[in-house]
Design an enzyme around this catalytic site. Structure first.
Site, mmCIF file in Angstrom:
data_model
loop_
_atom_site.group_PDB
_atom_site.id
_atom_site.type_symbol
_atom_site.label_atom_id
_atom_site.label_comp_id
_atom_site.label_asym_id
_atom_site.label_seq_id
_atom_site.Cartn_x
_atom_site.Cartn_y
_atom_site.Cartn_z
ATOM 1 N N LYS A 113 -14.786 70.417 -34.745
ATOM 2 C CA LYS A 113 -15.092 69.217 -35.518
ATOM 3 C C LYS A 113 -16.586 69.020 -35.533
ATOM 4 O O LYS A 113 -17.281 69.427 -34.595
ATOM 5 C CB LYS A 113 -14.434 67.986 -34.881
HETATM 6 N N1 GLU Z 1 -10.418 66.956 -41.620
HETATM 7 C C1 GLU Z 1 -9.070 67.425 -41.824
HETATM 8 C C2 GLU Z 1 -8.245 67.260 -40.574
HETATM 9 O O1 GLU Z 1 -8.561 66.473 -39.712
HETATM 10 C C3 GLU Z 1 -9.036 68.826 -42.423
HETATM 11 C C4 GLU Z 1 -9.664 69.893 -41.607
HETATM 12 C C5 GLU Z 1 -9.743 71.246 -42.328
HETATM 13 O O2 GLU Z 1 -9.202 71.390 -43.405
HETATM 14 O O3 GLU Z 1 -10.350 72.142 -41.756
HETATM 15 O O4 GLU Z 1 -7.213 67.857 -40.423
#
Ligand code: GLU
Length: 423
Positions: A113
């Site tokens: 993240k």
């Molecule tokens: N931000 C989204 C999540 O929390 C998508 C993450 C992604 O597609 O890599 O799942």
């Protein structure tokens, strides 16, 4: 009910929450202490303080993060969040949750993240572009199509991904679309990606309602958060017969027992910047929305919203997590005792990363699928994963969250032990 706006802010340290959830599930598995520790701790954490030239000529310093929680199953995957209150502990938790999410639905990815401490609504478009390009450059030592692939999250969107893709490509000397997902279609994005997180929440809400015996037709739904996830899930649930009785965003909420038209609400929000004040509905606060009597509650704003404090007063029959981490571990226990079914984020909001995986594969192969193919494969993976988690919960006599984490941790642990500890 009062009309005062109450900001949506988390109430428990997110990293502490993620570790507590991990420990509950890990206790079900025969993990050696060292292996358990490898699975718990983030593999690497980058903090960057970087300057951005603002429109008035001044220079401001911003802080950003990128955390790789675990890389055992493959390159790391996870969004980038722009939020004024985001902390390194939030990013650690969110990265860990990405590891479990990718693992439980069977994707070949580890978890990551990223975040920048900023309120994107306070920046001009030029400032947002400068901030994004500089942050992308700062984290480029971790980012690549084979190593770490960002995506949108709270406060970022397809345009932000386009700037990241372009910045990375300019440095590489050639276009590298697969370095991010959630891109616009014009530069190699995937059909169905923008809708995917909300579509996934709708799919599992449908399955969970079947399981609990609530007909979707006529079911009353309350949705906290009206961003990418909250608005899509409202549209789809409304289209399948549900009555959307309440919706909120960071400025407050609205309530109408007779039902709200979510598309008219979307137009209102686009014009006024908030759902609060939508004609024909009563104003409510975010805490009031969570405690409304309804069949399905979809918290799709931020983490730490349903806590030991308000869980005893919840009147929903099913909680489907649109956000990451909206229900705290104490609240999980209270809701389980009260027989309120919680469908955990690792399954319910995995639609985004599943279609991100499709986007990444399409980009690497330069071969693109139709929207029907995308939606069909999304549904296949989500229903399979939901069914597997329900069976594990029955076998182990535990909640869906703990069952999802048991499956996720077990898969990463097996891969870790098969690869071995280097050197
Ligand atoms: N931000 C989204 C999540 O929390 C998508 C993450 C992604 O597609 O890599 O799942």
């Amino acid at each position: 009910m009062g009309a005062q706006a109450v900001a949506i802010t988390p109430k428990e340290d997110t990293w502490a929450m993620a570790l507590r959830q991990f420990n509950v599930a890990a206790d079900f598995l025969p993990l050696k202490r060292g292996i358990r520790e490898v699975l718990a701790y983030p593999k690497r954490e980058l903090t960057v303080n970087f300057p951005v030239k603002m429109d008035d000529g001044s220079v401001r310093i911003f802080t950003g993060y990128r955390v790789h929680h675990n890389t055992v199953l493959g390159p790391t995957k996870g969004g980038i969040r722009y939020h004024p209150g985001v902390t390194l502990n939030d990013v650690r938790a969110l990265a860990m949750w990405m590891t479990w999410k990718c693992s439980v639905v069977g994707l070949p990815f580890g978890g990551a993240k990223g975040a920048v401490v900023v309120n994107p609504k306070e920046l001009s478009r030029d400032e947002l572009e400068h901030l994004t390009r500089r942050y992308a450059t700062e984290i480029s030592i971790l980012m690549s199509p084979e190593g770490d692939i960002p995506a949108p999250d709270l406060g970022t969107d397809a345009q932000v991904m386009a700037w990241i893709m372009d910045t990375y490509s300019m440095h590489a000397g050639h276009s590298t679309p697969s370095v991010v997902t959630g891109k616009p279609l014009a530069i190699g994005g995937s059909q169905g990606r923008s809708e995917a997180p909300g579509r996934g929440v709708w799919l599992v809400a449908r399955e969970a309602s079947r399981q609990v015996g609530i007909p979707l037709d006529g079911a009353k739904v309350a949705v906290q958060g009206f961003g990418a996830v909250g608005s899509t899930v409202s549209f789809l649930l409304h289209d399948h017969g549900c009555s959307i009785v309440a919706v909120s965003d960071s400025a407050g909420g609205i309530h109408n027992e007779k039902g709200i038209d979510p598309r008219a609400l979307r137009r209102f929000k686009d014009e006024h910047g908030t759902v609060a004040g939508f004609p024909g509905a009563e104003r409510i606060t975010n805490p009031e929305l969570l405690e409304l009597s309804c069949d399905i509650l979809v918290p799709s704003a931020v983490q730490g919203q349903i806590t030991s404090e308000n869980a005893p007063r919840l009147r929903a029959r099913i909680v489907v997590e649109g956000a990451n981490g909206p229900v705290t571990p104490d609240a999980d226990r209270i809701l389980a005792d009260r027989k309120i079914l919680v469908v955990p984020d690792a399954i319910s909001n995995s639609g985004g990363v599943i279609v991100s995986y499709f986007e990444w594969v399409q980009g690497l192969q330069q071969f693109f699928w139709t929207e029907d193919e995308i939606n069909h494969n999304l549904e296949r993976i989500m229903l399979r994963s939901f069914g597997q988690v329900v069976r594990t919960a029955e076998e182990k006599r535990t909640t869906l969250r703990t069952a999802a984490l048991i499956r996720a941790i077990d898969r990463v642990a097996e891969a870790l032990m098969t690869r071995g500890i280097y050197p």
